[in-house]
Design an enzyme around this catalytic site. Structure first.
Site, PDB file in Angstrom:
ATOM      1  N   GLU A 157     -13.935   8.067  18.866  1.00  0.00           N
ATOM      2  CA  GLU A 157     -14.997   8.086  19.883  1.00  0.00           C
ATOM      3  C   GLU A 157     -15.261   9.483  20.436  1.00  0.00           C
ATOM      4  OE1 GLU A 157     -14.061   5.021  22.718  1.00  0.00           O
ATOM      5  OE2 GLU A 157     -14.316   3.433  21.224  1.00  0.00           O
ATOM      6  N   ASN A 217     -13.302   7.886  13.688  1.00  0.00           N
ATOM      7  CA  ASN A 217     -13.708   6.526  14.027  1.00  0.00           C
ATOM      8  C   ASN A 217     -14.674   6.574  15.204  1.00  0.00           C
ATOM      9  OD1 ASN A 217     -12.949   3.706  13.391  1.00  0.00           O
ATOM     10  ND2 ASN A 217     -12.124   3.609  15.477  1.00  0.00           N
ATOM     11  N   HIS A 257     -18.721  -2.952  16.451  1.00  0.00           N
ATOM     12  CA  HIS A 257     -18.767  -3.945  17.530  1.00  0.00           C
ATOM     13  C   HIS A 257     -20.246  -4.238  17.773  1.00  0.00           C
ATOM     14  CE1 HIS A 257     -14.541  -3.568  18.469  1.00  0.00           C
ATOM     15  NE2 HIS A 257     -14.653  -2.262  18.609  1.00  0.00           N
ATOM     16  N   GLU A 288     -13.501  -2.164  13.297  1.00  0.00           N
ATOM     17  CA  GLU A 288     -13.188  -2.986  14.476  1.00  0.00           C
ATOM     18  C   GLU A 288     -14.224  -4.102  14.614  1.00  0.00           C
ATOM     19  OE1 GLU A 288     -12.607  -0.591  17.979  1.00  0.00           O
ATOM     20  OE2 GLU A 288     -11.540   0.972  16.886  1.00  0.00           O
ATOM     21  N   ASP A 290     -16.597  -7.039  15.242  1.00  0.00           N
ATOM     22  CA  ASP A 290     -16.854  -8.314  15.904  1.00  0.00           C
ATOM     23  C   ASP A 290     -18.354  -8.402  16.155  1.00  0.00           C
ATOM     24  OD1 ASP A 290     -16.937  -6.582  18.162  1.00  0.00           O
ATOM     25  OD2 ASP A 290     -14.967  -7.204  18.812  1.00  0.00           O
TER      26      ASP A 290
HETATM   27  C1  XIL Z   1      -9.489  -2.180  23.088  1.00  0.00           C
HETATM   28  C2  XIL Z   1      -8.446  -3.277  23.025  1.00  0.00           C
HETATM   29  O1  XIL Z   1      -8.919  -4.300  22.199  1.00  0.00           O
HETATM   30  C3  XIL Z   1      -8.166  -3.800  24.398  1.00  0.00           C
HETATM   31  O2  XIL Z   1      -7.079  -4.702  24.374  1.00  0.00           O
HETATM   32  C4  XIL Z   1      -7.838  -2.654  25.359  1.00  0.00           C
HETATM   33  O3  XIL Z   1      -7.705  -3.141  26.667  1.00  0.00           O
HETATM   34  C5  XIL Z   1      -8.949  -1.614  25.320  1.00  0.00           C
HETATM   35  O4  XIL Z   1      -9.131  -1.172  24.004  1.00  0.00           O
HETATM   36  N1  XIL Z   1     -12.727   0.876  20.601  1.00  0.00           N
HETATM   37  C6  XIL Z   1     -11.464   1.150  20.149  1.00  0.00           C
HETATM   38  C7  XIL Z   1     -10.356   0.217  20.445  1.00  0.00           C
HETATM   39  O5  XIL Z   1     -11.281   2.118  19.388  1.00  0.00           O
HETATM   40  O6  XIL Z   1      -9.140   0.873  20.583  1.00  0.00           O
HETATM   41  C8  XIL Z   1     -10.643  -0.614  21.676  1.00  0.00           C
HETATM   42  O7  XIL Z   1      -9.621  -1.589  21.810  1.00  0.00           O
HETATM   43  C9  XIL Z   1     -11.999  -1.237  21.552  1.00  0.00           C
HETATM   44  C10 XIL Z   1     -13.071  -0.201  21.461  1.00  0.00           C
END
Ligand code: XIL
Length: 484
Positions: A157, A217, A257, A288, A290
């Site tokens: 990020e 990422n 996401h 990641e 969803d």
């Molecule tokens: C999230 C986790 O799923 C949560 O449990 C935690 O509280 C916050 O982080 N981007 C990322 C992940 O790279 O590490 C994050 O994970 C979601 C967004």
């Protein structure tokens, strides 16, 4: 979760009868052991057959049997983040949870994606640390698990929200310095936390002879465009970073996401964006995944299952899209449970497959396509030389000092073909180090590449692509294609 995370409205098998998943040098390799058989019944088996991993974000308290049954890759959801494992001087602490996950992955024959070394969020004791301290931490963390981690997210990020195309100015990015003020950090005199962290990580990997691959990422980088067709400036900025620092970066994670934020929707150019990163020679992961199923604002498109199908297909259609990871097992245990973005309902070990699960399994079982739909074969322009009945091949190169990635396009002539072989003669001193989407014979001098099971059959005029990476220079390559 910090406020910026909350503000972004986003979520994030064991039996292999006809295919064997090999965990070799951090890569997933698939060996076919027989003719095409019945559809696989787990995500991991279907993915392995298609030549990619299908993983899940995991925590030590959620290592239910489903993890090893359905998935062949694991990302620690929180247990490898700096706020868990880093001390303020870059040392390690509290690695127990991470160890548990790495051990679980090994005993279930799963790859691990380490997550994450340098991040503005969940930075814990590293908040405000110098590059030197970050480098110490990078070394300690990579060496702690060595090649047991197939992929590490080195930088997470780095780029700002709202499609500005700029980097964040939160720590650690506030350490960046744009010496000549031209808006990038790629010039002499600039300091760049991304470059410096990757250089350090690469040094550690090379010094230790590790097979670990190093990833960058980010989120909202999935499409070429965002809602309304506006160019995705965040994706473009990531692309520039990967292209500029390609020698240190092996893989790119699109968090994926997906939700109804204008910059987080599923666009039709997802596959084309995956492809352009793949064309740089890096692996691409949907790291990641969803997909929001909030019916009150379901404006990201069709139903959730169809959206999953579309996203999985986009990855399958790009050979270097080598893995998909869903960000949790079930909706109720997701970091964004209200969006019901995952493949299972239920919880605590008792899970039910959703329609989205069946769509993903079905799509994986269809395997990779030899002909990406967004880049159809060119049929409109008449060829300047008479078409051949066999096949032809062309090479495009992405080179850097001391190395290169070659992408070879194999096009069938005027008749359908069932297989192909491409012969190339490399300049002396040049060595092939790895290849994808082809079987390879030889590493120096005259080398041969032939089709693998899924890309040998081409209709007249259709093409497929394979690639290889090498050390040395790749000048004057003249491919010779023979069809069967
Ligand atoms: C999230 C986790 O799923 C949560 O449990 C935690 O509280 C916050 O982080 N981007 C990322 C992940 O790279 O590490 C994050 O994970 C979601 C967004």
């Amino acid at each position: 979760m910090n406020s910026s995370l909350r503000q972004r409205k986003k979520v994030a098998g064991v039996a292999l009868p006809t295919a064997v998943l090999l965990l070799v040098a951090g890569a997933v390799t698939v060996q076919s052991t027989g003719p095409a058989a019945a559809a696989e019944t787990t995500l991991r088996a279907a993915a392995a057959k298609a030549g990619l991993f299908f993983g899940v974000a995991a925590s030590p308290n959620r290592l239910h049997p489903i993890v090893g049954q359905e998935f062949n890759q694991l990302t620690p959801e929180n247990d490898m983040k700096p706020d868990r494992i880093a001390t303020s001087s870059g040392g390690l602490q509290n690695t127990g949870g991470a160890d548990t996950l790495v051990n679980h992955a090994r005993s279930n024959n799963m790859l691990v994606r380490g997550h994450t070394l340098v991040w503005h969020s969940q930075a814990g004791a590293l908040q405000g640390a110098s590059q030197a301290t970050l480098n110490t931490f990078i070394g300690n963390a990579i060496n702690r698990w060595g090649s047991r981690i197939a992929y590490w997210d080195v930088v997470n990020e780095a780029l700002e929200d709202n499609n500005t195309g700029r980097r964040r100015n939160q720590w650690p990015h506030s350490m960046n310095r744009d010496a000549n003020g031209d808006g990038d950090f790629f010039d002499a005199g600039d300091t760049d936390v991304i470059r410096d962290s990757f250089i350090r990580a690469k040094q550690v990997v090379q010094a230790g002879g590790l097979t670990t691959k190093l990833c960058i990422n980010d989120y909202d980088v999935e499409g070429l465009t965002v809602r309304g067709g506006t160019p995705n400036r965040k994706a473009n900025a990531l692309y520039d970073i990967v292209r500029t620092y390609r020698q240190y970066i092996d893989c790119v994670g699109f968090q994926a996401h997906f939700n109804d934020n204008p910059n987080s929707i599923i666009t039709n150019d997802l596959q084309a964006n995956i492809q352009r990163f793949a064309d740089l020679g890096v692996e691409v992961h949907l790291s990641e995944l969803d997909i929001d199923d909030d019916l009150s604002n379901n404006d990201i498109g069709a139903g959730q299952a169809e959206n999953y199908r579309k996203v999985v297909r986009a990855c399958l259609n790009v050979a270097k899209c080598t893995g998909i990871t869903v960000w949790g097992i079930s909706d109720s245990e997701s970091w964004r449970s209200s969006e019901r973005g995952l493949l299972f309902s239920g919880g605590n070990g008792n899970y039910q497959k959703k329609a989205a699960y069946h769509a993903v399994l079905d799509e994986l079982n269809k395997g990779r396509s030899a002909t990406p739909p967004t880049t159809p074969p060119v049929t409109s322009d008449p060829p300047t030389t008479p078409p051949t009945a066999g096949c032809s091949a062309t090479v495009s190169l992405n080179s850097w000092t001391g190395g290169f990635v070659a992408t070879v396009r194999v096009t069938a002539g005027t008749s359908p073909i069932n297989g192909w072989n491409v012969q190339l003669t490399l300049p002396s001193g040049t060595t092939v180090t790895n290849a994808w989407s082809a079987n390879r014979t030889g590493t120096t001098g005259t080398v041969q590449f032939s089709n693998v099971s899924y890309n040998g059959s081409l209709n007249a005029g259709q093409y497929t692509e394979f690639g290889f990476q090498g050390t040395g220079a790749a000048t004057g390559l003249t491919p010779v294609c023979t069809a069967s």
